[in-house]
Design a protein around this motif. Structure first.
Motif, mmCIF file in Angstrom:
data_model
loop_
_atom_site.group_PDB
_atom_site.id
_atom_site.type_symbol
_atom_site.label_atom_id
_atom_site.label_comp_id
_atom_site.label_asym_id
_atom_site.label_seq_id
_atom_site.Cartn_x
_atom_site.Cartn_y
_atom_site.Cartn_z
ATOM 1 N N GLY A 218 0.888 -1.153 -0.154
ATOM 2 C CA GLY A 218 0.074 -0.140 -0.073
ATOM 3 C C GLY A 218 0.767 1.306 0.156
ATOM 4 N N GLY A 219 0.262 2.441 0.189
ATOM 5 C CA GLY A 219 0.894 3.659 0.075
ATOM 6 C C GLY A 219 0.134 4.795 0.043
ATOM 7 N N TYR A 220 0.566 5.874 0.001
ATOM 8 C CA TYR A 220 0.151 7.243 0.333
ATOM 9 C C TYR A 220 0.797 8.293 -0.644
ATOM 10 C CZ TYR A 220 -0.937 11.902 2.127
ATOM 11 O OH TYR A 220 -1.388 13.106 2.453
ATOM 12 N N TRP A 221 0.122 9.063 -1.182
ATOM 13 C CA TRP A 221 0.693 10.173 -2.127
ATOM 14 C C TRP A 221 0.097 11.351 -1.681
ATOM 15 C CZ3 TRP A 221 -2.847 12.253 -5.229
ATOM 16 C CH2 TRP A 221 -4.279 11.595 -5.440
ATOM 17 N N ARG A 222 0.712 12.398 -2.203
ATOM 18 C CA ARG A 222 0.354 13.607 -2.016
ATOM 19 C C ARG A 222 1.004 14.726 -2.926
ATOM 20 N NH1 ARG A 222 -2.054 16.625 2.347
ATOM 21 N NH2 ARG A 222 -1.528 18.943 2.229
ATOM 22 N N TYR A 223 0.306 15.607 -3.695
ATOM 23 C CA TYR A 223 0.940 16.453 -4.714
ATOM 24 C C TYR A 223 1.261 17.823 -3.895
ATOM 25 C CZ TYR A 223 -0.836 14.078 -8.912
ATOM 26 O OH TYR A 223 -1.031 12.930 -9.830
ATOM 27 N N THR A 224 2.550 18.167 -4.171
ATOM 28 C CA THR A 224 3.097 19.571 -3.534
ATOM 29 C C THR A 224 2.471 20.648 -4.190
ATOM 30 O OG1 THR A 224 4.947 19.427 -4.846
ATOM 31 C CG2 THR A 224 4.943 18.455 -2.579
ATOM 32 N N ALA A 225 2.012 20.654 -5.583
ATOM 33 C CA ALA A 225 1.663 21.780 -6.400
ATOM 34 C C ALA A 225 0.203 21.823 -6.206
ATOM 35 C CB ALA A 225 1.962 21.467 -7.867
ATOM 36 N N PRO A 226 -0.124 23.160 -6.190
ATOM 37 C CA PRO A 226 -1.844 23.387 -6.169
ATOM 38 C C PRO A 226 -2.723 22.543 -7.219
ATOM 39 C CG PRO A 226 -0.595 25.352 -6.018
ATOM 40 C CD PRO A 226 0.528 24.564 -6.414
ATOM 41 N N HIS A 227 -3.669 22.213 -6.850
ATOM 42 C CA HIS A 227 -4.610 21.645 -8.298
ATOM 43 C C HIS A 227 -5.980 22.334 -8.179
ATOM 44 C CE1 HIS A 227 -1.561 18.560 -8.092
ATOM 45 N NE2 HIS A 227 -2.515 17.908 -9.405
ATOM 46 N N GLU A 228 -6.723 22.208 -9.238
ATOM 47 C CA GLU A 228 -8.053 22.873 -9.090
ATOM 48 C C GLU A 228 -8.811 22.219 -8.375
ATOM 49 O OE1 GLU A 228 -11.339 24.071 -12.553
ATOM 50 O OE2 GLU A 228 -9.143 23.246 -13.295
ATOM 51 N N TRP B 55 -8.157 5.476 -2.868
ATOM 52 C CA TRP B 55 -8.854 6.612 -2.514
ATOM 53 C C TRP B 55 -8.322 7.845 -2.776
ATOM 54 C CZ3 TRP B 55 -7.005 10.250 0.783
ATOM 55 C CH2 TRP B 55 -7.853 11.383 0.982
ATOM 56 N N ALA B 56 -8.880 8.911 -3.541
ATOM 57 C CA ALA B 56 -8.377 10.095 -3.741
ATOM 58 C C ALA B 56 -9.067 11.223 -3.118
ATOM 59 C CB ALA B 56 -8.204 10.253 -5.300
ATOM 60 N N ASP B 57 -8.398 12.409 -2.962
ATOM 61 C CA ASP B 57 -9.318 13.515 -2.350
ATOM 62 C C ASP B 57 -10.371 14.117 -3.295
ATOM 63 O OD1 ASP B 57 -10.213 16.153 -1.206
ATOM 64 O OD2 ASP B 57 -7.981 16.354 -0.437
ATOM 65 N N GLN B 58 -11.547 14.128 -3.043
ATOM 66 C CA GLN B 58 -12.687 14.388 -3.753
ATOM 67 C C GLN B 58 -12.654 15.733 -4.111
ATOM 68 O OE1 GLN B 58 -16.991 14.159 -2.496
ATOM 69 N NE2 GLN B 58 -16.180 14.435 -0.436
ATOM 70 N N ARG B 59 -11.957 16.761 -3.407
ATOM 71 C CA ARG B 59 -12.156 18.182 -3.725
ATOM 72 C C ARG B 59 -11.334 18.216 -5.370
ATOM 73 N NH1 ARG B 59 -8.744 20.751 0.823
ATOM 74 N NH2 ARG B 59 -7.562 18.879 0.584
ATOM 75 N N PHE B 60 -10.542 17.273 -5.586
ATOM 76 C CA PHE B 60 -9.550 17.726 -6.735
ATOM 77 C C PHE B 60 -9.918 16.537 -7.793
ATOM 78 C CE2 PHE B 60 -7.340 19.145 -2.920
ATOM 79 C CZ PHE B 60 -7.205 20.146 -3.181
ATOM 80 N N GLY C 97 -2.995 20.147 -1.305
ATOM 81 C CA GLY C 97 -3.594 19.037 -0.408
ATOM 82 C C GLY C 97 -4.213 17.777 -1.390
ATOM 83 N N ALA C 98 -4.044 17.876 -2.633
ATOM 84 C CA ALA C 98 -4.414 16.746 -3.477
ATOM 85 C C ALA C 98 -3.736 15.474 -3.012
ATOM 86 C CB ALA C 98 -4.159 17.027 -4.959
ATOM 87 N N GLN C 99 -4.479 14.564 -2.708
ATOM 88 C CA GLN C 99 -3.825 13.509 -1.836
ATOM 89 C C GLN C 99 -4.649 12.054 -2.208
ATOM 90 O OE1 GLN C 99 -3.820 14.133 2.342
ATOM 91 N NE2 GLN C 99 -5.448 14.978 2.364
ATOM 92 N N GLY C 100 -3.935 11.062 -1.784
ATOM 93 C CA GLY C 100 -4.890 9.808 -1.849
ATOM 94 C C GLY C 100 -3.987 8.536 -1.352
ATOM 95 N N ALA C 101 -4.567 7.616 -1.300
ATOM 96 C CA ALA C 101 -4.141 6.405 -0.718
ATOM 97 C C ALA C 101 -4.360 5.133 -1.194
ATOM 98 C CB ALA C 101 -4.219 6.174 0.700
ATOM 99 N N TYR C 102 -3.429 3.966 -1.258
ATOM 100 C CA TYR C 102 -4.094 2.668 -2.120
ATOM 101 C C TYR C 102 -3.230 1.477 -1.134
ATOM 102 C CZ TYR C 102 0.883 2.818 -3.513
ATOM 103 O OH TYR C 102 2.217 2.901 -3.715
#
Length: 162
Positions: A1-11, A56-61, A27-32
């Motif tokens: 498994g893992g976790y990811w997060r973008y450092t750049a802003p997303h829409e 799972w991915a952040d539903q805001r983005f 804050g765009a992020q997710g896990a698997y």
């Protein structure tokens, strides 16, 4: 498994849909999580393997907020055909609430979930030739509400050593 997060802003899907210009946020992020293993085995390499994947991915983005898949693969499903493989799998994605709300602002509607079902059989004709037909059935593909689709194909694998 893992976790990811973008450092750049997303829409931000919903806040951008409400305004005239894109709204960028951090804050765009997710896990698997994924796993696979042998469920049952027998002589001559024959056996049954299983796999699963969850995401799972952040539903805001992201339009796709949740994902799950699972499947089975039989090595040598028939006596006398140890090189053949048969497989079945199912996958489903869940659209995020914010994506559905953002599209509703423009009059569009998407399904909450889409599904894909797959069946395949790899026929080892020789040591260097495998033919693998594949059949897939989709419900709400790409979240298109009420849509159904079939897809089929054949994969041919050639391989040899020198």
């Amino acid at each position: 498994g893992g976790y990811w997060r973008y450092t750049a802003p997303h829409e931000d899907l919903l806040d951008s849909a409400r305004g005239t210009a894109p709204v960028l946020r951090k804050g765009a992020q997710g896990a698997y999580l994924r796993g696979e293993g042998r469920l049952a085995g027998s002589r001559e390499g024959r056996g049954l393997d299983a796999f699963f994947r969850l995401g799972w991915a952040d539903q805001r983005f992201h339009e796709v907020e949740k994902f799950a898949s699972a499947g089975l693969r039989w090595h040598g499903p028939f006596a006398g055909r140890p090189g053949d493989e048969a497989g079945i799998a199912v996958a489903t994605s869940g659209s995020g609430r914010r994506a559905r709300q953002a599209l509703a602002l423009s009059g569009e509607a998407i399904a909450r979930r889409d599904w894909a079902f797959e069946a395949t059989y790899a026929l080892a004709l020789t040591e260097w030739l495998t033919v693998q037909p594949d059949l897939q059935y989709f419900i709400n593909p790409a979240f298109e509400q009420g849509r159904r689709a079939w897809m089929g194909g054949v994969r041919v694998t050639l391989g040899w050593s020198f």
